[in-house]
Design a protein around this motif. Sequence first.
Motif, PDB file in Angstrom:
ATOM      1  N   ILE A   2      58.275   9.428   2.653  1.00 21.38           N
ATOM      2  CA  ILE A   2      58.064   8.318   3.582  1.00 21.38           C
ATOM      3  C   ILE A   2      58.593   8.680   4.963  1.00 21.38           C
ATOM      4  CG2 ILE A   2      58.775   5.955   4.128  1.00 21.38           C
ATOM      5  CD1 ILE A   2      58.704   5.422   1.041  1.00 21.38           C
ATOM      6  N   PHE A   3      59.801   9.260   5.005  1.00 24.28           N
ATOM      7  CA  PHE A   3      60.371   9.650   6.301  1.00 24.28           C
ATOM      8  C   PHE A   3      59.580  10.784   6.944  1.00 24.28           C
ATOM      9  CE2 PHE A   3      64.413   7.558   4.905  1.00 24.28           C
ATOM     10  CZ  PHE A   3      64.457   6.642   5.930  1.00 24.28           C
ATOM     11  N   GLU A   4      59.084  11.690   6.135  1.00 29.57           N
ATOM     12  CA  GLU A   4      58.249  12.779   6.665  1.00 29.57           C
ATOM     13  C   GLU A   4      56.986  12.208   7.306  1.00 29.57           C
ATOM     14  OE1 GLU A   4      55.506  16.238   4.759  1.00 29.57           O
ATOM     15  OE2 GLU A   4      57.534  16.052   3.950  1.00 29.57           O
ATOM     16  N   LEU A   5      56.369  11.252   6.633  1.00 33.89           N
ATOM     17  CA  LEU A   5      55.162  10.616   7.159  1.00 33.89           C
ATOM     18  C   LEU A   5      55.471   9.816   8.426  1.00 33.89           C
ATOM     19  CD1 LEU A   5      52.171  10.382   6.486  1.00 33.89           C
ATOM     20  CD2 LEU A   5      52.722   8.367   5.104  1.00 33.89           C
ATOM     21  N   ALA A   6      56.600   9.108   8.449  1.00 31.44           N
ATOM     22  CA  ALA A   6      57.000   8.358   9.640  1.00 31.44           C
ATOM     23  C   ALA A   6      57.223   9.297  10.817  1.00 31.44           C
ATOM     24  CB  ALA A   6      58.257   7.539   9.364  1.00 31.44           C
ATOM     25  N   GLY A   7      57.804  10.464  10.552  1.00 30.94           N
ATOM     26  CA  GLY A   7      58.010  11.459  11.598  1.00 30.94           C
ATOM     27  C   GLY A   7      56.704  11.980  12.150  1.00 30.94           C
ATOM     28  N   LYS A   8      55.723  12.132  11.287  1.00 28.47           N
ATOM     29  CA  LYS A   8      54.400  12.597  11.713  1.00 28.47           C
ATOM     30  C   LYS A   8      53.824  11.679  12.788  1.00 28.47           C
ATOM     31  CE  LYS A   8      49.756  13.074   9.726  1.00 28.47           C
ATOM     32  NZ  LYS A   8      48.985  13.025   8.457  1.00 28.47           N
ATOM     33  N   TYR A   9      54.075  10.376  12.667  1.00 28.67           N
ATOM     34  CA  TYR A   9      53.560   9.393  13.626  1.00 28.67           C
ATOM     35  C   TYR A   9      54.596   8.966  14.663  1.00 28.67           C
ATOM     36  CZ  TYR A   9      49.555   9.334  10.634  1.00 28.67           C
ATOM     37  OH  TYR A   9      48.451   9.723   9.931  1.00 28.67           O
ATOM     38  N   GLU A  10      55.739   9.648  14.663  1.00 31.59           N
ATOM     39  CA  GLU A  10      56.809   9.386  15.625  1.00 31.59           C
ATOM     40  C   GLU A  10      57.208   7.912  15.642  1.00 31.59           C
ATOM     41  OE1 GLU A  10      55.289  11.028  19.295  1.00 31.59           O
ATOM     42  OE2 GLU A  10      55.727  13.067  18.637  1.00 31.59           O
ATOM     43  N   LEU A  11      57.385   7.359  14.440  1.00 28.25           N
ATOM     44  CA  LEU A  11      57.790   5.969  14.326  1.00 28.25           C
ATOM     45  C   LEU A  11      59.302   5.837  14.429  1.00 28.25           C
ATOM     46  CD1 LEU A  11      55.505   4.746  11.406  1.00 28.25           C
ATOM     47  CD2 LEU A  11      55.057   4.711  13.859  1.00 28.25           C
ATOM     48  N   HIS A  12      59.724   4.703  14.914  1.00 26.45           N
ATOM     49  CA  HIS A  12      61.138   4.334  14.962  1.00 26.45           C
ATOM     50  C   HIS A  12      61.412   3.483  13.741  1.00 26.45           C
ATOM     51  CE1 HIS A  12      61.200   5.640  19.146  1.00 26.45           C
ATOM     52  NE2 HIS A  12      60.079   4.951  19.301  1.00 26.45           N
ATOM     53  N   GLY A  13      62.681   3.288  13.444  1.00 27.47           N
ATOM     54  CA  GLY A  13      62.963   2.440  12.310  1.00 27.47           C
ATOM     55  C   GLY A  13      64.424   2.113  12.160  1.00 27.47           C
ATOM     56  N   TYR A  14      64.690   1.405  11.064  1.00 33.50           N
ATOM     57  CA  TYR A  14      66.042   0.939  10.792  1.00 33.50           C
ATOM     58  C   TYR A  14      66.234   0.855   9.289  1.00 33.50           C
ATOM     59  CZ  TYR A  14      70.343  -1.671  11.573  1.00 33.50           C
ATOM     60  OH  TYR A  14      71.655  -2.056  11.619  1.00 33.50           O
ATOM     61  N   SER A  15      67.384   1.311   8.839  1.00 39.46           N
ATOM     62  CA  SER A  15      67.754   1.202   7.446  1.00 39.46           C
ATOM     63  C   SER A  15      68.687   0.013   7.270  1.00 39.46           C
ATOM     64  CB  SER A  15      68.471   2.479   6.978  1.00 39.46           C
ATOM     65  OG  SER A  15      69.080   2.264   5.724  1.00 39.46           O
ATOM     66  N   GLY A  16      68.260  -0.951   6.480  1.00 43.16           N
ATOM     67  CA  GLY A  16      69.101  -2.108   6.220  1.00 43.16           C
ATOM     68  C   GLY A  16      70.317  -1.756   5.389  1.00 43.16           C
ATOM     69  N   VAL A  17      70.207  -0.763   4.531  1.00 43.59           N
ATOM     70  CA  VAL A  17      71.321  -0.353   3.689  1.00 43.59           C
ATOM     71  C   VAL A  17      72.387   0.357   4.509  1.00 43.59           C
ATOM     72  CG1 VAL A  17      71.990   1.125   1.768  1.00 43.59           C
ATOM     73  CG2 VAL A  17      69.897  -0.194   1.632  1.00 43.59           C
ATOM     74  N   ALA A  18      71.957   1.321   5.304  1.00 41.01           N
ATOM     75  CA  ALA A  18      72.912   2.096   6.123  1.00 41.01           C
ATOM     76  C   ALA A  18      73.337   1.315   7.363  1.00 41.01           C
ATOM     77  CB  ALA A  18      72.294   3.423   6.532  1.00 41.01           C
ATOM     78  N   GLY A  19      72.523   0.337   7.774  1.00 41.72           N
ATOM     79  CA  GLY A  19      72.841  -0.406   8.991  1.00 41.72           C
ATOM     80  C   GLY A  19      72.700   0.470  10.226  1.00 41.72           C
ATOM     81  N   GLU A  20      71.740   1.401  10.172  1.00 39.25           N
ATOM     82  CA  GLU A  20      71.569   2.355  11.280  1.00 39.25           C
ATOM     83  C   GLU A  20      70.104   2.557  11.620  1.00 39.25           C
ATOM     84  OE1 GLU A  20      73.372   6.072  10.325  1.00 39.25           O
ATOM     85  OE2 GLU A  20      75.354   5.203  10.064  1.00 39.25           O
ATOM     86  N   PRO A  21      69.830   2.780  12.910  1.00 41.47           N
ATOM     87  CA  PRO A  21      68.460   3.139  13.291  1.00 41.47           C
ATOM     88  C   PRO A  21      68.169   4.583  12.920  1.00 41.47           C
ATOM     89  CG  PRO A  21      69.862   3.071  15.230  1.00 41.47           C
ATOM     90  CD  PRO A  21      70.704   2.652  14.070  1.00 41.47           C
TER      91      PRO A  21
END
Length: 100
Positions: free
Chosen positions: A80-99
């Motif tokens: 999922i993160f590899e695919l998000a990187g392919k599209y240069e998406l930003h995001g946030y992890s609710g578990v880690a509390g970090e972007p």
Amino acid sequence: MSSDFAFWKAGSGNPAEIYDALAEGVADALEPHTDVAVFRGELLERWPDLADVLEPGDGPGDRYVLLTLPLRMLSYLDGIFELAGKYELHGYSGVAGEPF
């Protein structure tokens, strides 16, 4: 137990505040982008069972993707993160509390 992750392409504001708003179904801070819709489509093509844990559940899905992954699906994260990187998406992890 589950882990929440939000992904988006373009918007303004603090990532934690964007994430909190998305958890409430509010995407006003985000702009629509075709990369988000294509990311969503590829996620569902690769892992059809994500349809049950993906928001928004209907509509264009071009502003954000919010995933609430149960433990059995955490093995998908690297892909999922590899695919998000392919599209240069930003995001946030609710578990880690970090972007990301």
